[in-house]
Motif scaffolding. Structure first.
Motif, mmCIF file in Angstrom:
data_model
loop_
_atom_site.group_PDB
_atom_site.id
_atom_site.type_symbol
_atom_site.label_atom_id
_atom_site.label_comp_id
_atom_site.label_asym_id
_atom_site.label_seq_id
_atom_site.Cartn_x
_atom_site.Cartn_y
_atom_site.Cartn_z
ATOM 1 N N PRO A 1 0.802 -1.238 0.000
ATOM 2 C CA PRO A 1 0.000 0.000 0.000
ATOM 3 C C PRO A 1 0.830 1.281 0.000
ATOM 4 O O PRO A 1 0.367 2.298 -0.516
ATOM 5 C CB PRO A 1 -0.833 -0.124 1.290
ATOM 6 C CG PRO A 1 -0.890 -1.579 1.572
ATOM 7 C CD PRO A 1 0.433 -2.107 1.130
ATOM 8 N N MET A 2 2.017 1.269 0.593
ATOM 9 C CA MET A 2 2.811 2.497 0.646
ATOM 10 C C MET A 2 3.778 2.631 -0.537
ATOM 11 O O MET A 2 4.371 3.694 -0.731
ATOM 12 C CB MET A 2 3.600 2.553 1.957
ATOM 13 C CG MET A 2 4.645 1.475 2.132
ATOM 14 S SD MET A 2 5.450 1.546 3.752
ATOM 15 C CE MET A 2 4.104 1.008 4.803
ATOM 16 N N THR A 3 3.933 1.576 -1.327
ATOM 17 C CA THR A 3 4.873 1.619 -2.447
ATOM 18 C C THR A 3 4.521 2.690 -3.488
ATOM 19 O O THR A 3 5.422 3.416 -3.942
ATOM 20 C CB THR A 3 4.977 0.233 -3.098
ATOM 21 O OG1 THR A 3 5.455 -0.706 -2.136
ATOM 22 C CG2 THR A 3 5.936 0.261 -4.283
ATOM 23 N N ALA B 1 -3.661 5.754 -0.972
ATOM 24 C CA ALA B 1 -2.306 5.225 -1.132
ATOM 25 C C ALA B 1 -2.281 4.036 -2.079
ATOM 26 O O ALA B 1 -1.330 3.846 -2.831
ATOM 27 C CB ALA B 1 -1.760 4.817 0.243
ATOM 28 N N PHE B 2 -3.315 3.229 -2.052
ATOM 29 C CA PHE B 2 -3.359 2.012 -2.864
ATOM 30 C C PHE B 2 -4.696 1.989 -3.588
ATOM 31 O O PHE B 2 -5.722 1.679 -2.995
ATOM 32 C CB PHE B 2 -3.181 0.782 -1.969
ATOM 33 C CG PHE B 2 -2.929 -0.493 -2.715
ATOM 34 C CD1 PHE B 2 -1.719 -0.684 -3.359
ATOM 35 C CD2 PHE B 2 -3.872 -1.498 -2.765
ATOM 36 C CE1 PHE B 2 -1.472 -1.853 -4.056
ATOM 37 C CE2 PHE B 2 -3.640 -2.671 -3.450
ATOM 38 C CZ PHE B 2 -2.433 -2.846 -4.093
ATOM 39 N N HIS B 3 -4.691 2.358 -4.865
ATOM 40 C CA HIS B 3 -5.935 2.528 -5.598
ATOM 41 C C HIS B 3 -6.515 1.166 -5.980
ATOM 42 O O HIS B 3 -5.828 0.312 -6.528
ATOM 43 C CB HIS B 3 -5.702 3.367 -6.845
ATOM 44 C CG HIS B 3 -6.921 4.088 -7.308
ATOM 45 N ND1 HIS B 3 -7.990 3.435 -7.873
ATOM 46 C CD2 HIS B 3 -7.264 5.402 -7.267
ATOM 47 C CE1 HIS B 3 -8.933 4.309 -8.176
ATOM 48 N NE2 HIS B 3 -8.513 5.509 -7.826
ATOM 49 N N LEU B 4 -7.790 0.972 -5.689
ATOM 50 C CA LEU B 4 -8.459 -0.300 -5.962
ATOM 51 C C LEU B 4 -9.326 -0.245 -7.213
ATOM 52 O O LEU B 4 -10.102 -1.161 -7.464
ATOM 53 C CB LEU B 4 -9.333 -0.687 -4.759
ATOM 54 C CG LEU B 4 -8.601 -0.861 -3.427
ATOM 55 C CD1 LEU B 4 -9.596 -1.179 -2.328
ATOM 56 C CD2 LEU B 4 -7.543 -1.954 -3.518
ATOM 57 N N GLY B 5 -9.195 0.827 -7.989
ATOM 58 C CA GLY B 5 -10.027 0.963 -9.174
ATOM 59 C C GLY B 5 -9.823 -0.139 -10.198
ATOM 60 O O GLY B 5 -10.744 -0.479 -10.945
ATOM 61 N N CYS B 6 -8.619 -0.736 -10.233
ATOM 62 C CA CYS B 6 -8.352 -1.780 -11.225
ATOM 63 C C CYS B 6 -9.213 -3.018 -11.002
ATOM 64 O O CYS B 6 -9.489 -3.774 -11.940
ATOM 65 C CB CYS B 6 -6.875 -2.157 -11.198
ATOM 66 S SG CYS B 6 -6.296 -2.794 -9.616
ATOM 67 N N ILE B 7 -9.671 -3.227 -9.751
ATOM 68 C CA ILE B 7 -10.469 -4.417 -9.459
ATOM 69 C C ILE B 7 -11.837 -4.332 -10.125
ATOM 70 O O ILE B 7 -12.493 -5.348 -10.349
ATOM 71 C CB ILE B 7 -10.599 -4.590 -7.931
ATOM 72 C CG1 ILE B 7 -9.208 -4.739 -7.313
ATOM 73 C CG2 ILE B 7 -11.431 -5.806 -7.568
ATOM 74 C CD1 ILE B 7 -9.213 -4.877 -5.826
ATOM 75 N N ARG B 8 -12.279 -3.122 -10.462
ATOM 76 C CA ARG B 8 -13.561 -2.982 -11.148
ATOM 77 C C ARG B 8 -13.526 -3.574 -12.549
ATOM 78 O O ARG B 8 -14.572 -3.917 -13.100
ATOM 79 C CB ARG B 8 -13.941 -1.510 -11.228
ATOM 80 C CG ARG B 8 -14.159 -0.851 -9.871
ATOM 81 C CD ARG B 8 -14.493 0.613 -10.042
ATOM 82 N NE ARG B 8 -14.665 1.281 -8.750
ATOM 83 C CZ ARG B 8 -14.909 2.573 -8.607
ATOM 84 N NH1 ARG B 8 -15.015 3.355 -9.680
ATOM 85 N NH2 ARG B 8 -15.058 3.095 -7.411
ATOM 86 N N ASN B 9 -12.341 -3.672 -13.121
ATOM 87 C CA ASN B 9 -12.211 -4.300 -14.435
ATOM 88 C C ASN B 9 -12.361 -5.805 -14.287
ATOM 89 O O ASN B 9 -11.656 -6.439 -13.496
ATOM 90 C CB ASN B 9 -10.854 -3.940 -15.043
ATOM 91 C CG ASN B 9 -10.677 -4.527 -16.424
ATOM 92 O OD1 ASN B 9 -10.337 -5.698 -16.575
ATOM 93 N ND2 ASN B 9 -10.884 -3.715 -17.449
#
Length: 317
Positions: free
Chosen positions: A96-98, A286-294
């Motif tokens: 998450p912090m990367t 910090a850690f975007h979860l938008g990609c999981i919507r795909n």
């Protein structure tokens, strides 16, 4: 009125009518030769390959040699699997912090910092005297390994032209697989000849080789204006640790018959919704979860999770 072949007819107020025939012109550097193409930066690609090899080198070695290491340190048989689990847990906690650290420091500084930490911790691992000391050092080692693959991926995207991204990502993936292949091979030889402590020294030559390559080949600019999502960067690693603790300790401790597993499960039940609440209220998480919507991305992540769960045995049933 049709124009005569090869002529252009003009009409008042309208663009000229084009002739029937047209000529395609190719710009060339010399007669009969195709235009020259810019060559790929081979030094940069070699750097990406070596860094990704380092990212998986120690994990694959520890996974293969964990029985010998656990036996040498008088570890309980049920806890030997925690050696590679500590590396996995550290990588999950650092994820998450990367993204924030990559933008704040830049890929170049991030990689130098991570590889120096990797060298220090791998030497400390070879000096550990107890099983729990080694668990702790491997966890810290995993924190330094975690940014290597994301940082090199960001460097590939930032450095290469769009037409060369396929080649860059192929080299990136090849480095990951090379670390998984070379690690067990060298670990078997080192343990047989020098003992289990020597396998933690395997990454050092690669690390010393790649540091000057990073300084020469990777050029990135930090973004000092980025704001940290401190709440998510704290809650997400805690939730990851609780998830790993519940899944890895449950089988060996009879699941909810153990107070420790119950505490991990209750903490996870509290930390998960808290992270979602923090994620929804911050405009730059910090850690975007938008990609999981795909749908395709979510399916691929699920397949990778199930494959790792079954193939590594870290999450037993």
């Amino acid at each position: 009125v049709k124009p005569e072949r090869g002529k252009v007819t003009r009409t008042y107020g309208h663009p000229p009518v084009q002739p029937y025939c047209s000529i395609m012109v190719f710009q060339t550097t010399a007669i009969g030769k195709q235009p020259s193409r810019e060559t790929l930066p081979m030094g940069f690609l070699a750097t990406i390959f070596t860094i990704n090899l380092l990212a998986f080198l120690n994990f694959s070695s520890v996974f293969v040699a964990m029985v010998q290491i656990g036996t040498a340190l008088d570890a309980p048989e049920s806890l030997i699997l925690q050696l590679p689990t500590s590396l996995y847990a550290a990588i999950a906690c650092a994820a998450p912090m990367t993204p924030y650290l990559l933008r704040r420091l830049g890929a170049r500084r991030m990689l130098i910092f991570a590889i120096v930490g990797l060298c220090v911790t791998t030497v400390l691992a070879s000096l550990c005297q107890t099983f729990w000391q080694l668990i702790g050092v491997l966890f810290v080692h995993g924190l330094f390994c975690a940014p290597l693959s994301p940082a090199t991926q960001a460097a590939v995207k930032e450095t290469l032209h769009d037409r060369d991204l396929g080649v860059g990502m192929a080299v990136w993936g090849a480095g990951n697989y090379a670390g998984g292949l070379i690690g067990p091979l060298l670990a078997g030889v080192m343990i047989t000849v020098f003992g289990w402590r020597s396998l933690f020294l395997i990454p050092l030559p690669f690390a010393l080789l790649v540091i000057p390559l990073i300084l020469a080949a990777i050029k990135t600019r930090p973004d000092k204006a980025v704001r940290p999502d401190a709440v998510s960067m704290i809650i997400a690693p805690v939730a990851m640790l609780l998830l790993v603790g519940t899944a890895s300790l449950g089988p060996s401790l009879s699941w909810f018959a153990s107070p420790l597993v119950v505490a991990c499960a209750l903490g996870l039940a509290f930390a998960g919704p808290l992270y979602i609440w923090s994620y929804r209220r911050h405009d730059q998480p910090a850690f975007h979860l938008g990609c999981i919507r795909n749908r395709d991305t979510a399916l691929s992540l699920l397949i990778v999770f199930v494959f790792n769960m079954v193939s590594t045995g870290l999450f037993q049933v």
